[in-house]
Enzyme design. Structure first.
Site, mmCIF file in Angstrom:
data_model
loop_
_atom_site.group_PDB
_atom_site.id
_atom_site.type_symbol
_atom_site.label_atom_id
_atom_site.label_comp_id
_atom_site.label_asym_id
_atom_site.label_seq_id
_atom_site.Cartn_x
_atom_site.Cartn_y
_atom_site.Cartn_z
ATOM 1 N N ARG A 37 0.867 -1.176 0.000
ATOM 2 C CA ARG A 37 0.000 0.000 0.000
ATOM 3 C C ARG A 37 0.905 1.227 0.000
ATOM 4 O O ARG A 37 1.947 1.245 0.692
ATOM 5 C CB ARG A 37 -0.911 0.029 1.237
ATOM 6 C CG ARG A 37 -2.094 -0.924 1.186
ATOM 7 C CD ARG A 37 -3.134 -0.503 0.139
ATOM 8 N NE ARG A 37 -4.278 -1.401 0.074
ATOM 9 C CZ ARG A 37 -4.412 -2.425 -0.781
ATOM 10 N NH1 ARG A 37 -3.461 -2.679 -1.662
ATOM 11 N NH2 ARG A 37 -5.513 -3.153 -0.791
ATOM 12 N N GLU B 163 -2.122 8.042 -4.137
ATOM 13 C CA GLU B 163 -2.955 7.383 -5.138
ATOM 14 C C GLU B 163 -4.411 7.836 -4.974
ATOM 15 O O GLU B 163 -4.879 7.941 -3.827
ATOM 16 C CB GLU B 163 -2.835 5.868 -4.856
ATOM 17 C CG GLU B 163 -3.310 4.959 -5.925
ATOM 18 C CD GLU B 163 -2.998 3.504 -5.523
ATOM 19 O OE1 GLU B 163 -1.864 3.212 -5.077
ATOM 20 O OE2 GLU B 163 -3.899 2.669 -5.646
ATOM 21 N N HIS C 283 -1.130 0.224 -9.779
ATOM 22 C CA HIS C 283 -1.774 -0.672 -8.797
ATOM 23 C C HIS C 283 -2.412 -1.885 -9.497
ATOM 24 O O HIS C 283 -3.599 -2.173 -9.329
ATOM 25 C CB HIS C 283 -2.819 0.109 -7.971
ATOM 26 C CG HIS C 283 -3.230 -0.582 -6.709
ATOM 27 N ND1 HIS C 283 -3.673 0.093 -5.586
ATOM 28 C CD2 HIS C 283 -3.287 -1.902 -6.376
ATOM 29 C CE1 HIS C 283 -3.983 -0.763 -4.635
ATOM 30 N NE2 HIS C 283 -3.756 -1.999 -5.096
HETATM 31 N N1 LIG Z 1 -0.632 -4.107 -5.411
HETATM 32 C C1 LIG Z 1 -1.614 -4.984 -5.441
HETATM 33 O O1 LIG Z 1 -2.250 -5.180 -6.478
HETATM 34 C C2 LIG Z 1 -1.959 -5.775 -4.240
HETATM 35 C C3 LIG Z 1 -1.560 -5.357 -2.987
HETATM 36 N N2 LIG Z 1 -1.857 -6.116 -1.874
HETATM 37 C C4 LIG Z 1 -1.396 -5.649 -0.566
HETATM 38 O O2 LIG Z 1 -0.460 -6.600 -0.045
HETATM 39 C C5 LIG Z 1 -0.668 -6.726 1.348
HETATM 40 C C6 LIG Z 1 -0.116 -8.059 1.846
HETATM 41 O O3 LIG Z 1 -0.871 -9.118 1.305
HETATM 42 P P1 LIG Z 1 -0.801 -10.607 1.915
HETATM 43 O O4 LIG Z 1 0.583 -11.087 1.982
HETATM 44 O O5 LIG Z 1 -1.762 -11.417 1.139
HETATM 45 O O6 LIG Z 1 -1.344 -10.339 3.364
HETATM 46 P P2 LIG Z 1 -1.185 -11.265 4.648
HETATM 47 O O7 LIG Z 1 -2.142 -10.735 5.653
HETATM 48 O O8 LIG Z 1 -1.279 -12.697 4.259
HETATM 49 O O9 LIG Z 1 0.306 -10.981 5.135
HETATM 50 C C7 LIG Z 1 0.725 -9.752 5.641
HETATM 51 C C8 LIG Z 1 1.849 -10.039 6.624
HETATM 52 O O10 LIG Z 1 2.402 -8.798 7.062
HETATM 53 C C9 LIG Z 1 2.804 -8.980 8.423
HETATM 54 N N3 LIG Z 1 2.997 -7.694 9.072
HETATM 55 C C10 LIG Z 1 2.089 -6.869 9.636
HETATM 56 N N4 LIG Z 1 2.686 -5.783 10.154
HETATM 57 C C11 LIG Z 1 4.014 -5.925 9.905
HETATM 58 C C12 LIG Z 1 5.149 -5.114 10.176
HETATM 59 N N5 LIG Z 1 5.063 -3.950 10.837
HETATM 60 N N6 LIG Z 1 6.358 -5.557 9.743
HETATM 61 C C13 LIG Z 1 6.481 -6.727 9.075
HETATM 62 N N7 LIG Z 1 5.438 -7.551 8.829
HETATM 63 C C14 LIG Z 1 4.215 -7.140 9.217
HETATM 64 C C15 LIG Z 1 1.691 -9.819 9.026
HETATM 65 O O11 LIG Z 1 2.119 -10.471 10.189
HETATM 66 C C16 LIG Z 1 1.383 -10.782 7.887
HETATM 67 O O12 LIG Z 1 2.082 -12.001 8.028
HETATM 68 C C17 LIG Z 1 -2.184 -6.567 1.488
HETATM 69 O O13 LIG Z 1 -2.565 -6.171 2.792
HETATM 70 C C18 LIG Z 1 -2.515 -5.525 0.459
HETATM 71 O O14 LIG Z 1 -2.511 -4.254 1.050
HETATM 72 C C19 LIG Z 1 -2.535 -7.291 -1.996
HETATM 73 C C20 LIG Z 1 -2.953 -7.733 -3.218
HETATM 74 C C21 LIG Z 1 -2.729 -7.006 -4.436
HETATM 75 O O1 LIG Z 2 -6.278 -7.172 -3.292
HETATM 76 C C1 LIG Z 2 -5.788 -6.084 -2.926
HETATM 77 O O2 LIG Z 2 -5.552 -5.792 -1.751
HETATM 78 C C2 LIG Z 2 -5.473 -5.077 -3.958
HETATM 79 O O3 LIG Z 2 -4.680 -4.203 -3.765
HETATM 80 C C3 LIG Z 2 -6.217 -5.193 -5.226
HETATM 81 O O4 LIG Z 2 -5.694 -6.117 -6.097
HETATM 82 C C4 LIG Z 2 -6.333 -3.844 -5.857
HETATM 83 O O5 LIG Z 2 -7.322 -3.836 -6.780
HETATM 84 P P1 LIG Z 2 -8.650 -2.945 -6.650
HETATM 85 O O6 LIG Z 2 -9.358 -3.399 -5.468
HETATM 86 O O7 LIG Z 2 -8.285 -1.529 -6.431
HETATM 87 O O8 LIG Z 2 -9.329 -3.232 -7.919
#
Ligand SMILES: NC(=O)C1=CN([C@@H]2O[C@H](COP(=O)(O)OP(=O)(O)OC[C@H]3O[C@@H](n4cnc5c(N)ncnc54)[C@H](O)[C@@H]3O)[C@@H](O)[C@H]2O)C=CC1
Ligand SMILES: O=C(O)C(=O)[C@H](O)COP(=O)(O)O
Length: 375
Positions: free
Chosen positions: A235, A263, A280
């Site tokens: 993020r 963003e 994104h």
């Molecule tokens: N750019 C994109 O299109 C996308 C972005 N994302 C972002 O990626 C993030 C992570 O996704 P996942 O790995 O699936 O989530 P997840 O919840 O499986 O893993 C996140 C990890 O971060 C750790 N964490 C929390 N605070 C922390 C800190 N201060 N320092 C180090 N580790 C910490 C947690 O313990 C957890 O293990 C999502 O929350 C979302 O914001 C997710 C999908 C798509």
């Molecule tokens: O899954 C997340 O978390 C993401 O960041 C999404 O992949 C972003 O896509 P939109 O929700 O903005 O379409």
């Protein structure tokens, strides 16, 4: 607790949700439990308090650009279920939904391979020498070792790279093996995979003891060697954008951003200094988005005690992208994912010193979904 509704089911849905009509219709929702399923498709940023008050929907289906809180739902008395077809949940006040007895579901892990593959593509596009691991193998630092971070670690290990990982909320392991300072100071590449969180205190009891807003600030950037490649697909506000800009100006660090602090507005000043910038879309594969929809559909079926009858496998065309092939023929990377094309399209949108929110959203809405590489 489950509930049944025996009337017209009204759903307001973000039009950017993949496979909406395939998953949410009379046949797939309750086998005629409902007389009709009425889906109202709206751009995510246009799902607002006025609309949900006027239409009084039973269900809201959203993605990450719709903020769900007391303001959105103040004059709504009908919503029983909110599904976000995303991994991230920082746009949803889940505590408030509990108070209102509204069920919430997100799509944990739905695009974990897509995001990990985005990161690998960025690294290997900028540093193709890492395919060969010539004299010493590169060290990949991963901050946040949940679904995405741990999958990324698996790919890196498969390529023979070293992994330094930091996640204070998980037990130590072969990848959760370093302190924050060690990851920051000893990695060739650092990739961020944390949720966006704020500090826990009396005003914010659902906050975190390890907040991530501005986790990468001036202090962290000063401790990071200038040769270290920094990638943020988590993020935007996890990195302090002003500190990042000053850092790149002083040491020409390579930085890849898929997400931005301000963003959907992107300043040309920052954009012009980035090695790769994308709108994104790290998770935007056909598989990643359909899996998100599937997870929310399954949760809605559970809520309404109906048997799910739709499955994303029925909607997916054949997939020819094999990780084993790419590993054997690294020069095919551009055919698997041409990340620089996404970068160019974002930069082409700059007018008057910025990419506007409208243009940023339009790139995302019209994005040609990639395919996830198969293991
Ligand atoms: N750019 C994109 O299109 C996308 C972005 N994302 C972002 O990626 C993030 C992570 O996704 P996942 O790995 O699936 O989530 P997840 O919840 O499986 O893993 C996140 C990890 O971060 C750790 N964490 C929390 N605070 C922390 C800190 N201060 N320092 C180090 N580790 C910490 C947690 O313990 C957890 O293990 C999502 O929350 C979302 O914001 C997710 C999908 C798509
Ligand atoms: O899954 C997340 O978390 C993401 O960041 C999404 O992949 C972003 O896509 P939109 O929700 O903005 O379409």
């Amino acid at each position: 607790m489950t509930s049944k509704i025996n009337h017209k089911l009204t759903i307001i849905a973000d039009s950017n949700i993949a496979g909406l009509e395939d998953f949410f219709n009379e046949n797939t929702l309750g086998q005629n439990t409902y007389q009709t399923v009425n889906i109202i498709k709206v751009a995510g940023r246009d799902i607002n308090a006025q609309l949900v008050a006027k239409l009084q929907p039973d269900v809201l289906l959203i993605r990450s650009v719709t903020k769900v809180d007391a303001t959105l739902l103040a004059d709504n008395h009908s919503v029983k279920f909110i599904g976000s077809a995303t991994i991230g949940t920082d746009h949803v006040d889940q505590g408030y939904l509990v108070e209102r007895n509204i069920t919430f579901a997100n799509a944990a892990g739905c695009s974990k391979h897509s995001v990990a593959q985005y990161v690998l593509t960025a690294i290997l596009t900028l540093r193709p020498e890492y395919w060969q691991q010539l004299s010493t193998s590169p060290t990949l630092g991963i901050i946040g070792l949940g679904n995405i971070g741990s999958i990324l670690a698996q790919y890196a290990t498969d390529l023979g790279w070293q992994v330094l990982g930091y996640d204070p909320l998980l037990p130590a392991s072969n990848i959760n093996n370093a302190s924050f300072d060690e990851v920051i100071s000893q990695s060739d590449v650092i990739s961020l995979h944390v949720p966006l969180t704020d500090k826990k205190d009396s005003n914010n009891p659902s906050g975190s003891d390890y907040p991530t807003r501005h986790l990468i600030n001036k202090t962290a950037l000063d401790a990071m060697p200038s040769e270290t490649l920094l990638i943020n697909s988590a993020r935007g506000p996890v990195i302090d954008a002003a500190a990042l800009q000053a850092d790149i100006e002083s040491n020409e660090r390579q930085v890849v951003l898929d997400v931005f602090e301000h963003e959907p507005y992107i300043s040309e000043q920052l954009l012009s200094k980035l090695a790769i910038a994308t709108p994104h879309i790290a998770g935007y594969t056909l598989e990643g988005k359909l899996r998100g929809t599937q997870m929310v559909y399954d949760a809605l079926c559970e809520e309404f005690a109906v048997t799910p009858t739709q499955a994303m496998q029925q909607l997916l065309p054949v997939n020819m992208y094999l990780w084993s092939e790419l590993k054997a023929y690294p020069d095919r990377l551009i055919k698997f994912y041409d990340i620089m094309q996404d970068d160019r399209e974002l930069r082409e949108k700059v007018t008057n010193g910025q990419v506007s929110g409208v243009d940023f959203d339009q790139l995302r809405r019209d994005y040609h979904l990639r395919r996830e590489w198969q293991l």
